[in-house]
Design a protein around this motif. Sequence first.
Motif, PDB file in Angstrom:
ATOM      1  N   ASP A 342       0.821  -1.208   0.000  1.00  0.00           N
ATOM      2  CA  ASP A 342       0.000   0.000   0.000  1.00  0.00           C
ATOM      3  C   ASP A 342       0.857   1.262   0.000  1.00  0.00           C
ATOM      4  O   ASP A 342       0.508   2.266  -0.617  1.00  0.00           O
ATOM      5  N   ASP A 343       1.975   1.225   0.736  1.00  0.00           N
ATOM      6  CA  ASP A 343       2.807   2.419   0.809  1.00  0.00           C
ATOM      7  C   ASP A 343       3.631   2.642  -0.461  1.00  0.00           C
ATOM      8  O   ASP A 343       4.312   3.663  -0.597  1.00  0.00           O
ATOM      9  N   ASP A 344       3.592   1.666  -1.416  1.00  0.00           N
ATOM     10  CA  ASP A 344       4.317   1.834  -2.677  1.00  0.00           C
ATOM     11  C   ASP A 344       3.505   2.586  -3.724  1.00  0.00           C
ATOM     12  O   ASP A 344       4.073   3.146  -4.668  1.00  0.00           O
ATOM     13  N   LEU A 345       2.185   2.606  -3.582  1.00  0.00           N
ATOM     14  CA  LEU A 345       1.327   3.126  -4.647  1.00  0.00           C
ATOM     15  C   LEU A 345       1.551   4.609  -4.897  1.00  0.00           C
ATOM     16  O   LEU A 345       1.561   5.068  -6.045  1.00  0.00           O
ATOM     17  N   GLU A 346       1.739   5.380  -3.821  1.00  0.00           N
ATOM     18  CA  GLU A 346       1.923   6.818  -4.021  1.00  0.00           C
ATOM     19  C   GLU A 346       3.203   7.109  -4.780  1.00  0.00           C
ATOM     20  O   GLU A 346       3.217   7.938  -5.712  1.00  0.00           O
ATOM     21  N   ALA A 347       4.298   6.437  -4.455  1.00  0.00           N
ATOM     22  CA  ALA A 347       5.563   6.650  -5.166  1.00  0.00           C
ATOM     23  C   ALA A 347       5.463   6.188  -6.618  1.00  0.00           C
ATOM     24  O   ALA A 347       5.986   6.840  -7.538  1.00  0.00           O
ATOM     25  N   MET A 348       4.758   5.077  -6.844  1.00  0.00           N
ATOM     26  CA  MET A 348       4.606   4.584  -8.210  1.00  0.00           C
ATOM     27  C   MET A 348       3.775   5.542  -9.061  1.00  0.00           C
ATOM     28  O   MET A 348       4.010   5.690 -10.256  1.00  0.00           O
ATOM     29  N   THR A 349       2.827   6.190  -8.433  1.00  0.00           N
ATOM     30  CA  THR A 349       1.997   7.149  -9.163  1.00  0.00           C
ATOM     31  C   THR A 349       2.839   8.303  -9.697  1.00  0.00           C
ATOM     32  O   THR A 349       2.589   8.835 -10.784  1.00  0.00           O
ATOM     33  N   GLN A 350       3.870   8.694  -8.936  1.00  0.00           N
ATOM     34  CA  GLN A 350       4.714   9.802  -9.362  1.00  0.00           C
ATOM     35  C   GLN A 350       5.661   9.413 -10.500  1.00  0.00           C
ATOM     36  O   GLN A 350       6.055  10.271 -11.297  1.00  0.00           O
ATOM     37  N   ASN A 351       6.021   8.131 -10.590  1.00  0.00           N
ATOM     38  CA  ASN A 351       7.069   7.719 -11.532  1.00  0.00           C
ATOM     39  C   ASN A 351       6.563   6.953 -12.761  1.00  0.00           C
ATOM     40  O   ASN A 351       7.364   6.614 -13.640  1.00  0.00           O
ATOM     41  N   SER A 352       5.285   6.641 -12.816  1.00  0.00           N
ATOM     42  CA  SER A 352       4.781   5.846 -13.925  1.00  0.00           C
ATOM     43  C   SER A 352       3.646   6.580 -14.648  1.00  0.00           C
ATOM     44  O   SER A 352       3.103   7.564 -14.142  1.00  0.00           O
ATOM     45  N   HIS A 353       3.288   6.071 -15.813  1.00  0.00           N
ATOM     46  CA  HIS A 353       2.160   6.635 -16.563  1.00  0.00           C
ATOM     47  C   HIS A 353       1.572   5.551 -17.462  1.00  0.00           C
ATOM     48  O   HIS A 353       2.181   4.501 -17.689  1.00  0.00           O
ATOM     49  N   LEU A 354       0.377   5.816 -17.977  1.00  0.00           N
ATOM     50  CA  LEU A 354      -0.326   4.875 -18.853  1.00  0.00           C
ATOM     51  C   LEU A 354      -0.157   5.273 -20.316  1.00  0.00           C
ATOM     52  O   LEU A 354      -0.083   6.463 -20.649  1.00  0.00           O
ATOM     53  N   GLU A 355      -0.118   4.270 -21.194  1.00  0.00           N
ATOM     54  CA  GLU A 355      -0.077   4.491 -22.638  1.00  0.00           C
ATOM     55  C   GLU A 355      -1.061   3.543 -23.305  1.00  0.00           C
ATOM     56  O   GLU A 355      -1.308   2.442 -22.813  1.00  0.00           O
ATOM     57  N   ARG A 356      -1.586   3.992 -24.453  1.00  0.00           N
ATOM     58  CA  ARG A 356      -2.455   3.130 -25.251  1.00  0.00           C
ATOM     59  C   ARG A 356      -1.899   2.983 -26.655  1.00  0.00           C
ATOM     60  O   ARG A 356      -1.289   3.911 -27.205  1.00  0.00           O
ATOM     61  N   TYR A 357      -2.146   1.812 -27.240  1.00  0.00           N
ATOM     62  CA  TYR A 357      -1.687   1.518 -28.593  1.00  0.00           C
ATOM     63  C   TYR A 357      -2.852   0.978 -29.417  1.00  0.00           C
ATOM     64  O   TYR A 357      -3.670   0.185 -28.923  1.00  0.00           O
ATOM     65  N   GLY A 358      -2.908   1.400 -30.669  1.00  0.00           N
ATOM     66  CA  GLY A 358      -3.926   0.888 -31.574  1.00  0.00           C
ATOM     67  C   GLY A 358      -3.555  -0.491 -32.098  1.00  0.00           C
ATOM     68  O   GLY A 358      -2.395  -0.915 -32.033  1.00  0.00           O
ATOM     69  N   VAL A 359      -4.537  -1.192 -32.627  1.00  0.00           N
ATOM     70  CA  VAL A 359      -4.320  -2.545 -33.138  1.00  0.00           C
ATOM     71  C   VAL A 359      -3.272  -2.521 -34.256  1.00  0.00           C
ATOM     72  O   VAL A 359      -3.387  -1.772 -35.221  1.00  0.00           O
ATOM     73  N   GLY A 360      -2.222  -3.349 -34.083  1.00  0.00           N
ATOM     74  CA  GLY A 360      -1.171  -3.436 -35.093  1.00  0.00           C
ATOM     75  C   GLY A 360       0.021  -2.544 -34.835  1.00  0.00           C
ATOM     76  O   GLY A 360       1.060  -2.698 -35.501  1.00  0.00           O
ATOM     77  N   GLU A 361      -0.080  -1.609 -33.902  1.00  0.00           N
ATOM     78  CA  GLU A 361       1.060  -0.727 -33.615  1.00  0.00           C
ATOM     79  C   GLU A 361       2.193  -1.503 -32.939  1.00  0.00           C
ATOM     80  O   GLU A 361       1.959  -2.421 -32.144  1.00  0.00           O
ATOM     81  N   VAL A 362       3.409  -1.089 -33.255  1.00  0.00           N
ATOM     82  CA  VAL A 362       4.581  -1.693 -32.628  1.00  0.00           C
ATOM     83  C   VAL A 362       4.776  -1.065 -31.255  1.00  0.00           C
ATOM     84  O   VAL A 362       4.964   0.157 -31.134  1.00  0.00           O
ATOM     85  N   VAL A 363       4.727  -1.893 -30.246  1.00  0.00           N
ATOM     86  CA  VAL A 363       4.931  -1.414 -28.881  1.00  0.00           C
ATOM     87  C   VAL A 363       6.419  -1.368 -28.555  1.00  0.00           C
ATOM     88  O   VAL A 363       6.916  -0.408 -27.949  1.00  0.00           O
ATOM     89  N   LEU A 364       7.158  -2.402 -28.986  1.00  0.00           N
ATOM     90  CA  LEU A 364       8.591  -2.472 -28.746  1.00  0.00           C
ATOM     91  C   LEU A 364       9.231  -3.174 -29.937  1.00  0.00           C
ATOM     92  O   LEU A 364       8.876  -4.308 -30.255  1.00  0.00           O
ATOM     93  N   ALA A 365      10.164  -2.479 -30.579  1.00  0.00           N
ATOM     94  CA  ALA A 365      10.809  -3.042 -31.769  1.00  0.00           C
ATOM     95  C   ALA A 365      11.849  -4.078 -31.365  1.00  0.00           C
ATOM     96  O   ALA A 365      12.282  -4.148 -30.204  1.00  0.00           O
ATOM     97  N   SER A 366      12.263  -4.888 -32.320  1.00  0.00           N
ATOM     98  CA  SER A 366      13.318  -5.872 -32.067  1.00  0.00           C
ATOM     99  C   SER A 366      14.681  -5.228 -32.276  1.00  0.00           C
ATOM    100  O   SER A 366      14.823  -4.248 -33.019  1.00  0.00           O
ATOM    101  N   GLY A 367      15.705  -5.782 -31.600  1.00  0.00           N
ATOM    102  CA  GLY A 367      17.070  -5.305 -31.760  1.00  0.00           C
ATOM    103  C   GLY A 367      17.390  -4.028 -31.022  1.00  0.00           C
ATOM    104  O   GLY A 367      18.381  -3.362 -31.327  1.00  0.00           O
ATOM    105  N   VAL A 368      16.573  -3.663 -30.026  1.00  0.00           N
ATOM    106  CA  VAL A 368      16.834  -2.444 -29.247  1.00  0.00           C
ATOM    107  C   VAL A 368      17.015  -2.821 -27.777  1.00  0.00           C
ATOM    108  O   VAL A 368      16.554  -3.869 -27.318  1.00  0.00           O
ATOM    109  N   VAL A 369      17.702  -1.931 -27.041  1.00  0.00           N
ATOM    110  CA  VAL A 369      17.856  -2.108 -25.589  1.00  0.00           C
ATOM    111  C   VAL A 369      16.828  -1.199 -24.918  1.00  0.00           C
ATOM    112  O   VAL A 369      16.974   0.030 -24.952  1.00  0.00           O
ATOM    113  N   PRO A 370      15.768  -1.750 -24.326  1.00  0.00           N
ATOM    114  CA  PRO A 370      14.725  -0.892 -23.735  1.00  0.00           C
ATOM    115  C   PRO A 370      15.250  -0.117 -22.531  1.00  0.00           C
ATOM    116  O   PRO A 370      16.159  -0.585 -21.826  1.00  0.00           O
ATOM    117  N   ASP A 371      14.682   1.050 -22.316  1.00  0.00           N
ATOM    118  CA  ASP A 371      15.011   1.817 -21.108  1.00  0.00           C
ATOM    119  C   ASP A 371      13.789   1.951 -20.213  1.00  0.00           C
ATOM    120  O   ASP A 371      13.798   2.712 -19.237  1.00  0.00           O
TER     121      ASP A 371
END
Length: 481
Positions: A342-371
């Motif tokens: 429970d005490d993690d939710l407030e900190a996570m709210t400050q550091n994260s966000h939501l994203e939406r993708y349409g059908v067929g969109e590339v969310v993460l390409a191949s051959g990359v180092v994600p950050d």
Amino acid sequence: MLDDAFRDGWGWWVVALAVGVPVLLVVLTEMINGLRRRNSPLAGPLRLLRNGVIPVGALFALLAFAIQSPADQVWTRVAATVFGFLVILLLLSSFNVALFANAAEDSWRKRIPTIFVEIARLVLVALGLALLFSWVWDADVGGLFTALGVGSIVIGLALQNAVGGVISGLLLLFEQPFKIGDFLDAAGVRGRVVEVNWRAVHIDTGSGIQIVPNSSLSGASFTNLSEPDGPYSASTSVTFATDDPPHEVMALLVEVADALPMLADRERASVSYSGAGAYGVSIPVAGPADAGRALSMYLSWVWYAARRRGFALDGDATDPIAEPGRLAEALAEIAGTLHLHDDDLEAMTQNSHLERYGVGEVVLASGVVPDEVRVVVSGRAVLAIEVDGGRVEFTSAEKGDLIGQTALTRERTQAVTVAGEILTVLVLPLATIDELIRTRPRLAAEIGESLELKRKLAGEMLASVEAQRGSIRQRRSVSPR
């Protein structure tokens, strides 16, 4: 009496016909069989020569020369008439084979419609028969030609509108400015040509078949969207707020367009800025058939991409998932996956966000180092390996699954992740997920197991693809040439 026959000459004719005709027929039969095995069009005229011209010609020669029949005998004239008619057909058939049978695809001979050839053949046959009757039967054909000429003028005046349409159609068929399958923009009609005849062109508009008279096409300008060969540009315009940086918007528009599956090989989209937040986009696709689908998918993808970047497409940057309450709900739904307290939710709210993708969109390409690491909140993502310009799916990511775990190992991704449905994900910075793993060993073990499973599935799929390739190569190597 036999001596008289040879002395008069007709005996030699009988011998020549009795010996020469069978020999000639045998030779022609062998030639025809050889030409038929090679699918040669020359077999047709030779068949007419063997089955018609030579037998009737022999009969005519027998009547006219061997038997010395008087020229005014009716059977001699009948044989001469039939023989002359067959000779005319043989000449026309040979002319057709020599001129049109082996015509190149892009030559004027190939473009001549069949109806033109048939009309010309009919006229030549009629003229040949008229001359034949004039020669054999001493018929006066001058009056016939005069009557036909006057009759043609009368009929032409009575049917000038209908005949004009037919002539326009025939000329259009002869010129062939388009072919079946081409896309036309003509007379207010836009679609694919499905049929062309002497009267009209049938165009599939997508909502029905539009029939456009040839006279309308021949009397007005139209655009063949399928010519010249090469990529076809699907164009559209979009508008953003004037506060959005033009170069960043242009980069986004190109990035989205270049990810379209309908994009032509080795081509890139282009974007122009005309001021006041207006942009023009040109997307090269294989042909007009792909233009509608490409633009529909592109505009939907731009909507999602603009919201993820915070740009105001059509002057509107609002996004329901950006509301704080939606983020809190998403964190509560996936709290068990990330072992959050429970005490993690407030900190996570400050550091994260939501994203939406349409059908067929590339969310993460191949051959990359994600950050960043993404957690699926709703929808489904598909993981696929890219092989020979295509994608082969091997697993999927459902609600609670992580995308981009290689960010933790600083490795390049092996697979491309694509939204299989409208996808909502929670985006966590690398520093945040590192801190969670440091304090939650169980979470680290689960992520490691998930990553190893994906690697195993990807490896098995690659091995299966390579095995299929080897099987195909083996079949090709042993197949008969």
